[in-house]
Design an enzyme around this catalytic site. Structure first.
Site, PDB file in Angstrom:
ATOM      1  N   CYS A  16     -18.885   0.542  -1.835  1.00 28.92           N
ATOM      2  CA  CYS A  16     -18.293   0.367  -3.101  1.00 28.92           C
ATOM      3  C   CYS A  16     -18.820  -0.737  -3.565  1.00 28.92           C
ATOM      4  CB  CYS A  16     -16.862  -0.283  -2.601  1.00 28.92           C
ATOM      5  SG  CYS A  16     -15.578  -0.455  -4.110  1.00 28.92           S
ATOM      6  N   CYS A  45     -15.246  -7.028  -4.135  1.00 30.25           N
ATOM      7  CA  CYS A  45     -14.256  -8.273  -3.834  1.00 30.25           C
ATOM      8  C   CYS A  45     -14.545  -8.714  -2.579  1.00 30.25           C
ATOM      9  CB  CYS A  45     -12.892  -7.146  -3.661  1.00 30.25           C
ATOM     10  SG  CYS A  45     -12.395  -6.172  -5.096  1.00 30.25           S
ATOM     11  N   CYS A  97     -13.056  -7.961   1.137  1.00 30.97           N
ATOM     12  CA  CYS A  97     -12.903  -6.633   1.648  1.00 30.97           C
ATOM     13  C   CYS A  97     -14.070  -6.312   2.355  1.00 30.97           C
ATOM     14  CB  CYS A  97     -12.713  -5.844   0.206  1.00 30.97           C
ATOM     15  SG  CYS A  97     -12.605  -3.840   0.828  1.00 30.97           S
ATOM     16  N   GLY A 155     -13.949   2.517  -1.142  1.00 32.53           N
ATOM     17  CA  GLY A 155     -14.409   2.816  -2.583  1.00 32.53           C
ATOM     18  C   GLY A 155     -13.421   2.616  -3.647  1.00 32.53           C
ATOM     19  N   GLU A 156     -13.915   2.817  -4.993  1.00 27.25           N
ATOM     20  CA  GLU A 156     -12.896   2.617  -6.153  1.00 27.25           C
ATOM     21  C   GLU A 156     -13.034   3.859  -6.809  1.00 27.25           C
ATOM     22  OE1 GLU A 156     -11.136   0.416  -7.796  1.00 27.25           O
ATOM     23  OE2 GLU A 156     -10.913   1.941  -9.254  1.00 27.25           O
ATOM     24  N   SER A 184      -5.180   3.913  -6.216  1.00 33.97           N
ATOM     25  CA  SER A 184      -5.262   2.573  -6.371  1.00 33.97           C
ATOM     26  C   SER A 184      -6.497   2.407  -6.786  1.00 33.97           C
ATOM     27  CB  SER A 184      -5.012   2.061  -4.936  1.00 33.97           C
ATOM     28  OG  SER A 184      -5.352   0.612  -4.822  1.00 33.97           O
ATOM     29  N   SER A 211      -4.589  -3.317  -7.757  1.00 35.31           N
ATOM     30  CA  SER A 211      -4.825  -4.319  -7.127  1.00 35.31           C
ATOM     31  C   SER A 211      -4.794  -5.588  -7.646  1.00 35.31           C
ATOM     32  CB  SER A 211      -6.257  -4.162  -6.324  1.00 35.31           C
ATOM     33  OG  SER A 211      -6.064  -3.174  -5.302  1.00 35.31           O
ATOM     34  N   LEU A 212      -3.940  -6.458  -7.635  1.00 35.93           N
ATOM     35  CA  LEU A 212      -3.807  -7.491  -8.582  1.00 35.93           C
ATOM     36  C   LEU A 212      -4.245  -8.725  -7.880  1.00 35.93           C
ATOM     37  CD1 LEU A 212      -2.885  -8.517 -11.399  1.00 35.93           C
ATOM     38  CD2 LEU A 212      -0.496  -9.009 -10.495  1.00 35.93           C
ATOM     39  N   ASN A 227      -5.372  -8.290   5.996  1.00 40.74           N
ATOM     40  CA  ASN A 227      -6.129  -8.037   7.504  1.00 40.74           C
ATOM     41  C   ASN A 227      -7.370  -8.648   7.528  1.00 40.74           C
ATOM     42  OD1 ASN A 227      -5.162  -6.033   9.675  1.00 40.74           O
ATOM     43  ND2 ASN A 227      -4.879  -4.741   7.741  1.00 40.74           N
TER      44      ASN A 227
HETATM   45  N1  SAH Z   1     -10.810   0.115  -4.798  1.00 42.74           N
HETATM   46  C1  SAH Z   1      -9.296   0.398  -4.857  1.00 42.74           C
HETATM   47  C2  SAH Z   1      -8.928   1.022  -3.670  1.00 42.74           C
HETATM   48  C3  SAH Z   1      -9.214   0.804  -2.100  1.00 42.74           C
HETATM   49  S1  SAH Z   1      -8.809  -0.707  -1.581  1.00 42.74           S
HETATM   50  C4  SAH Z   1      -8.754  -0.823  -5.241  1.00 42.74           C
HETATM   51  O1  SAH Z   1      -9.325  -1.908  -4.987  1.00 42.74           O
HETATM   52  O2  SAH Z   1      -7.390  -0.756  -5.282  1.00 42.74           O
HETATM   53  C5  SAH Z   1      -6.947  -0.410  -1.188  1.00 42.74           C
HETATM   54  C6  SAH Z   1      -6.287  -1.827  -1.158  1.00 42.74           C
HETATM   55  O3  SAH Z   1      -6.747  -2.569   0.057  1.00 42.74           O
HETATM   56  C7  SAH Z   1      -6.583  -2.745  -2.475  1.00 42.74           C
HETATM   57  O4  SAH Z   1      -5.426  -3.307  -2.758  1.00 42.74           O
HETATM   58  C8  SAH Z   1      -7.567  -3.662  -1.813  1.00 42.74           C
HETATM   59  O5  SAH Z   1      -7.743  -4.911  -2.529  1.00 42.74           O
HETATM   60  C9  SAH Z   1      -6.894  -3.936  -0.363  1.00 42.74           C
HETATM   61  N2  SAH Z   1      -7.719  -4.335   0.636  1.00 42.74           N
HETATM   62  C10 SAH Z   1      -9.172  -4.471   0.798  1.00 42.74           C
HETATM   63  N3  SAH Z   1      -9.266  -5.290   1.960  1.00 42.74           N
HETATM   64  C11 SAH Z   1      -8.187  -5.634   2.573  1.00 42.74           C
HETATM   65  C12 SAH Z   1      -8.017  -6.485   3.537  1.00 42.74           C
HETATM   66  N4  SAH Z   1      -8.874  -6.777   4.431  1.00 42.74           N
HETATM   67  N5  SAH Z   1      -6.621  -6.828   3.933  1.00 42.74           N
HETATM   68  C13 SAH Z   1      -5.623  -6.250   3.150  1.00 42.74           C
HETATM   69  N6  SAH Z   1      -5.833  -5.617   2.199  1.00 42.74           N
HETATM   70  C14 SAH Z   1      -6.954  -5.230   1.768  1.00 42.74           C
END
Ligand code: SAH
Length: 358
Positions: free
Chosen positions: A127, A131, A134, A174-175, A206, A229-230, A305
């Protein structure tokens, strides 16, 4: 290179059949075989042998290799690590230390809910969004997945579980809005009445908040659920957590979310991963309430997580419940996501990361 049949629409298969000297309805038959999960041309018993042979010369069925499966004994969640056909070379896999010749890996998670089986699908290998909490961001970006490779995740999950996937969430690695064309083809393939015939409303995409694509998505797929994802409701804080916020700040993101609900008449979901001491304090929740007041939305609270490498920890379940109650009291619908698969590295990119480091 041979075409991947899992990537083709029914029309494209009809054209392929015509190119191979067959009647177009043969293309529809192939499409139906592929949609039902056929993994070889031999299975397509109602097609003439000669056509099957020509088809096998021109095209292939893009299968994925099952590299790893983790089963959560508590709730039946199954997390798959699938291998793609392309080898992983030194410059393909940024930040990786795997020997070359290994397949690129993606993850899908099969979850059982009361309303049906859901598969969480990956849209890219790695990705670009970066973030900070992540696991997917840690490995960097490798490449986009094709629609056929997204379809293959569904097919292989069904094959492995022997169960049907009735809901899709594009929330894996991925996004999706950074791979819009392939995503959109994937959604149309899922919905095709002669194929899987999946209802738009059983699909959720998402995004981390790529505003122009949110607008386009609302126009093109008004019935597909959109999740954003806010994670923070303050610009400086959100930019620190999610670099995409520098490009598309909260004002624009929330305006796009409002426009989406107006255009589609449908509720939008905000994901909010609760990170201990980072975004779960009373002042953070006050900012969240202020940002979302009056919007047709649902807030999905997900205790983070923990990913060892990022140093962040998730809030407690109890804290999450308190925050949900606080939001509800302010008139904002909120749920605390059941932490499916928390015993098995359930979060985005974790399985791939673990394998890499082992
Ligand atoms: N790129 C997209 C979709 C993939 S991630 C997005 O950002 O929405 C799906 C969701 O999991 C997103 O809300 C992301 O922020 C969240 N996420 C990523 N890592 C995480 C973690 N360790 N624990 C909980 N949620 C997580």
């Amino acid at each position: 290179m041979k075409q991947n049949l899992r990537n083709l629409t029914i029309r494209e298969m009809q054209e392929l059949a015509a190119e191979l000297g067959e009647k177009p309805y043969r293309g529809k038959q192939v499409f139906q075989w592929i949609s039902r999960g056929a993994e070889s041309f031999d299975e397509m018993t109602d097609l003439p042998k000669e056509f099957r042979r020509k088809l096998a010369d021109a095209a292939e069925i893009g299968l994925l290799k099952v590299l790893d499966v983790q089963v959560d004994p508590g709730d039946g969640t199954r997390k798959f690590l699938f291998g793609l056909p392309d080898p992983c070379d030194a410059d393909g896999e940024t930040g990786g230390d795997r020997p070359s010749g290994n397949a690129l890996a993606i993850e899908s998670v099969f979850m059982k809910y009361s309303y049906g089986n859901t598969l969480c699908v990956s849209s890219q290998v790695g990705c670009k969004m970066g973030c900070t909490f992540c696991a997917s961001a840690l490995g960097g970006f490798v490449r986009n997945l094709t629609a056929g490779e997204m379809i293959a995740q569904v097919m292989e999950a069904e094959h492995e579980t022997g169960e049907r996937v009735d809901h899709i969430v594009v929330m894996g690695m991925g996004e999706p809005f950074d791979n819009y064309e392939n995503l959109s083809r994937f959604l149309r393939l899922l919905h095709e009445p002669a194929g899987r015939n999946m209802s738009w409303r059983h699909i959720t995409v998402s995004t981390s908040g790529i505003v122009p694509m949110m607008d386009r998505f609302g126009d093109e797929f008004p019935q597909v659920n959109l999740a954003v994802s806010l994670h923070r409701a303050d610009d400086a804080d959100r930019s620190r957590l999610m670099p995409v916020n520098r490009r598309y700040p909260l004002k624009d993101l929330l305006a796009a979310a409002r426009a989406h609900t107006e255009k589609t008449g449908r509720r939008i979901t905000f994901e909010y991963a609760l990170i201990q001491g980072e975004n779960d304090r009373p002042e953070d929740i006050r900012a969240l309430i202020n940002a979302l007041k009056g919007m047709l939305c649902l807030v999905n609270l997900i205790p983070l997580n923990a990913v060892k490498e990022t140093g962040f920890a998730g809030s407690s379940r109890q804290r999450a419940e308190q925050i949900a109650a606080r939001l509800e009291a302010a008139g904002i619908t909120a749920t605390v996501r059941r932490e499916l698969g928390s015993e098995i590295d359930g979060a985005c990119g974790q399985l791939r990361l673990r394998r890499k480091n082992s």
